[in-house]
Design a protein around this motif. Structure first.
Motif, PDB file in Angstrom:
ATOM      1  N   ASN A 221      53.853  70.503  15.863  1.00  0.00           N
ATOM      2  CA  ASN A 221      54.742  71.644  15.640  1.00  0.00           C
ATOM      3  C   ASN A 221      53.979  72.965  15.651  1.00  0.00           C
ATOM      4  OD1 ASN A 221      57.255  70.492  15.626  1.00  0.00           O
ATOM      5  ND2 ASN A 221      57.332  70.185  13.413  1.00  0.00           N
ATOM      6  N   VAL A 222      52.798  72.963  15.043  1.00  0.00           N
ATOM      7  CA  VAL A 222      51.989  74.185  15.023  1.00  0.00           C
ATOM      8  C   VAL A 222      51.570  74.569  16.447  1.00  0.00           C
ATOM      9  CG1 VAL A 222      49.783  75.192  14.314  1.00  0.00           C
ATOM     10  CG2 VAL A 222      51.137  73.864  12.673  1.00  0.00           C
ATOM     11  N   VAL A 223      51.032  73.601  17.182  1.00  0.00           N
ATOM     12  CA  VAL A 223      50.504  73.907  18.523  1.00  0.00           C
ATOM     13  C   VAL A 223      51.635  74.202  19.508  1.00  0.00           C
ATOM     14  CG1 VAL A 223      49.068  73.075  20.420  1.00  0.00           C
ATOM     15  CG2 VAL A 223      48.448  72.516  18.073  1.00  0.00           C
ATOM     16  N   LYS A 224      52.752  73.491  19.382  1.00  0.00           N
ATOM     17  CA  LYS A 224      53.886  73.794  20.267  1.00  0.00           C
ATOM     18  C   LYS A 224      54.431  75.189  20.010  1.00  0.00           C
ATOM     19  CE  LYS A 224      55.619  69.238  21.563  1.00  0.00           C
ATOM     20  NZ  LYS A 224      56.834  68.511  21.922  1.00  0.00           N
ATOM     21  N   GLY A 225      54.392  75.607  18.750  1.00  0.00           N
ATOM     22  CA  GLY A 225      54.819  76.963  18.432  1.00  0.00           C
ATOM     23  C   GLY A 225      53.857  77.995  18.987  1.00  0.00           C
ATOM     24  N   CYS A 226      52.549  77.722  18.862  1.00  0.00           N
ATOM     25  CA  CYS A 226      51.529  78.649  19.350  1.00  0.00           C
ATOM     26  C   CYS A 226      51.488  78.711  20.876  1.00  0.00           C
ATOM     27  CB  CYS A 226      50.157  78.242  18.827  1.00  0.00           C
ATOM     28  SG  CYS A 226      49.932  78.549  17.053  1.00  0.00           S
ATOM     29  N   GLY A 377      60.883  70.785  20.480  1.00  0.00           N
ATOM     30  CA  GLY A 377      60.787  70.579  21.919  1.00  0.00           C
ATOM     31  C   GLY A 377      59.757  71.514  22.531  1.00  0.00           C
ATOM     32  N   ASP A 378      59.628  71.471  23.840  1.00  0.00           N
ATOM     33  CA  ASP A 378      58.640  72.299  24.539  1.00  0.00           C
ATOM     34  C   ASP A 378      59.257  73.624  24.965  1.00  0.00           C
ATOM     35  OD1 ASP A 378      56.540  70.245  24.603  1.00  0.00           O
ATOM     36  OD2 ASP A 378      57.905  69.200  25.971  1.00  0.00           O
ATOM     37  N   GLY A 379      58.439  74.656  25.004  1.00  0.00           N
ATOM     38  CA  GLY A 379      58.891  75.938  25.520  1.00  0.00           C
ATOM     39  C   GLY A 379      59.390  76.892  24.453  1.00  0.00           C
ATOM     40  N   LEU A 380      59.526  78.158  24.844  1.00  0.00           N
ATOM     41  CA  LEU A 380      59.862  79.223  23.906  1.00  0.00           C
ATOM     42  C   LEU A 380      61.227  79.037  23.255  1.00  0.00           C
ATOM     43  CD1 LEU A 380      58.647  81.904  22.875  1.00  0.00           C
ATOM     44  CD2 LEU A 380      59.893  83.072  24.702  1.00  0.00           C
ATOM     45  N   ALA A 381      62.237  78.686  24.034  1.00  0.00           N
ATOM     46  CA  ALA A 381      63.605  78.586  23.509  1.00  0.00           C
ATOM     47  C   ALA A 381      63.733  77.523  22.429  1.00  0.00           C
ATOM     48  CB  ALA A 381      64.581  78.303  24.646  1.00  0.00           C
TER      49      ALA A 381
END
Length: 499
Positions: A221-226, A377-381
């Motif tokens: 979650n941290v890395v996907k957010g970053c 999930g993946d990506g900004l949205a």
């Protein structure tokens, strides 16, 4: 001590001062950015190695063809060659310049070569006449009708242009991919991301749990957010990898560069032989169309009588080397297709060393225990509800958006190369594909994508081929604006959209 002074880590009992917390934050930031660059360098190395291998192969193929011409033509044609060496050297020079990215219309360069060669050879084969430049202009105008070189010029133009367009775009594709990775890997972390990375990697130390690994889902979650913006590269990145693989099949198939590029000297020899063998009939047709030139006052001189005779040219095939190059490239491209969306998992497992245990013995951001929130999930949205990183989904990173556009432009170029079109000279390519040369583009690959009247369609700013798991399913053959204009329009549109 009591942790009321802490601004990032949980404010329970701690062994960290404010200064230590700040030092850990800086350390985690630099370490994470270094991880990103290291992962990016690995991809860059793969792509640049593929470019270097193909570039070396292609340049060697062209060099061997040129050397074979220089070695064989003096004994085959005598003065016909020695007095026209510059024409041949200029041709190979133009071919190299085009491949390296110069703004050259390849079809026009080939047409110019045949025109210059015909003018020189016609004068040499008719030394008893005074042939003026005006007379040569007339002769050249009738050349298409008389076909002095046979079918070689047209056949070579169709095959060589497609092979060179594919080879140039293919080589460029690897460099563009590598450059995109380099630029994206240098994007700095946001303030919110720095805090989240610090909490993930070093807050356990402040709680006296330096041996406790972060929970894997917490790390994700941290890395996907970053890396939310980076993940948005995924779609266009996959399209680029697919497009490169499709063009790789072209290079080793329908537009086989080994056969076409490696035999240029042989085709030229074939063309000259056609001219020599039909010299009398061609001369008679020219005289009929342009009139009889004046007899030269300098006398007839001595025409060089050397003919091709039984001297034969050979092309040393490197088809096996090309096949191995393509196989190796496709293997690497397949492995890189999911790079941007698998990066968080890769960093968590290999770099952050997150715990693989699904129990309560990992660091969950507050203490040692289980991590309950679901993985984003993946990506900004998809980061709107990320529990670990505050991500403003209305403000995409503009550096990364620019790189997404670079990927689109390169994918479009490869899509055009796949059907034999050069986007820099679209009109000329459309003429070529309409002259009966389109039969080497099978319907199942690109038949449905060719517009019957491309000049009537409005230019698209995003003429990007639609993709599936099988590669390119669509490519535009419309006239496209320059890459710079495409980038500018997309940049302005993106800014407006996200404002």
């Amino acid at each position: 001590i009591l942790g009321e002074h802490l601004r990032i880590c949980p404010q329970g009992y701690t062994c960290c001062t404010s200064e230590m917390e700040e030092n850990f934050a800086n350390k985690s930031r630099s370490e994470f950015e270094a991880m990103m660059k290291e992962a990016g360098r690995s991809v860059q190395t793969t792509l640049t190695a593929q470019h270097r291998s193909f570039d070396s192969y292609f340049q060697d193929l062209l060099n061997k063809s040129e050397k074979a011409l220089y070695d064989a033509f003096p004994s085959m044609y005598g003065e016909l060659y020695t007095q026209n060496m510059k024409v041949f050297k200029d041709l190979y020079s133009e071919l190299r310049r085009y491949y390296r990215g110069s703004n050259i219309n390849l079809e026009e360069a080939l047409n110019e070569f045949w025109t210059r060669l015909l003018e020189r050879l016609f004068k040499l084969m008719n030394p008893q006449y005074h042939i003026t430049d005006e007379y040569l202009d007339c002769m050249v105008k009738h050349a298409e009708q008389h076909k002095p070189f046979g079918e070689v010029p047209r056949d070579l133009k169709v095959k060589a242009t497609r092979a060179f367009i594919a080879a140039r775009s293919y080589a460029q594709g690897f460099l563009v991919g590598s450059d995109v990775v380099k630029k994206v890997s240098q994007v700095s972390l946001s303030h919110e991301c720095t805090r989240a990375i610090m909490k993930l990697m070093y807050c356990p130390h402040c709680r006296g749990m330096s041996s406790v690994k972060p929970c894997n889902n917490y790390c994700l979650n941290v890395v996907k957010g970053c890396l939310a913006n980076q993940a948005d590269l995924n779609t266009e990145w996959k399209y680029l990898m697919d497009s490169l693989m499709v063009v790789a099949d072209r290079i080793d198939g329908a537009y086989n560069v080994d056969t076409v590029i490696g035999t240029i000297h042989m085709r030229i020899a074939e063309a000259i032989s056609n001219l020599q063998e039909n010299k009398d009939s061609i001369t008679a047709k020219v005289f009929q169309g342009c009139g009889n030139p004046k007899v030269s006052t300098k006398g007839s001189g001595s025409e060089d009588k050397k003919r091709r005779g039984k001297v034969t040219l050979e092309a040393k095939s490197s088809a096996q080397a090309l096949e191995m190059l393509v196989l190796d490239a496709k293997g690497n491209l397949t492995a890189l297709k999911t790079y941007w969306i698998t990066l968080p998992g890769s960093l968590c497992s290999k770099k952050v060393m997150a715990s693989t245990a699904l129990d309560d013995k990992c660091w969950n951001g507050m203490t040692k225990g289980s991590y309950l929130p679901e993985v984003m999930g993946d990506g900004l949205a998809n980061q709107i509800n990320n529990p670990e990183v505050e991500v403003d989904i209305t403000k995409p990173d503009m550096t990364i958006r620019q790189q997404i556009m670079q990927l689109k432009i390169m994918t479009n170029r490869l899509g055009n190369a796949n059907i034999g079109n050069d986007v820099d000279f679209q009109d000329a390519s459309d003429d070529m594909s309409g002259s009966g040369s389109g039969d080497s583009c099978p319907d199942d690959v690109c038949g449905k994508r060719l517009s019957k009247s491309p000049s009537t369609r409005r230019p698209e700013t995003h003429a990007i081929p639609k993709q599936s798991g099988h590669g390119i399913n669509g490519a535009s053959s419309t006239s496209l604006p320059s890459a710079f204009l495409l980038l500018l329009v997309a940049f302005i549109a993106t800014q407006h959209l996200w404002r």
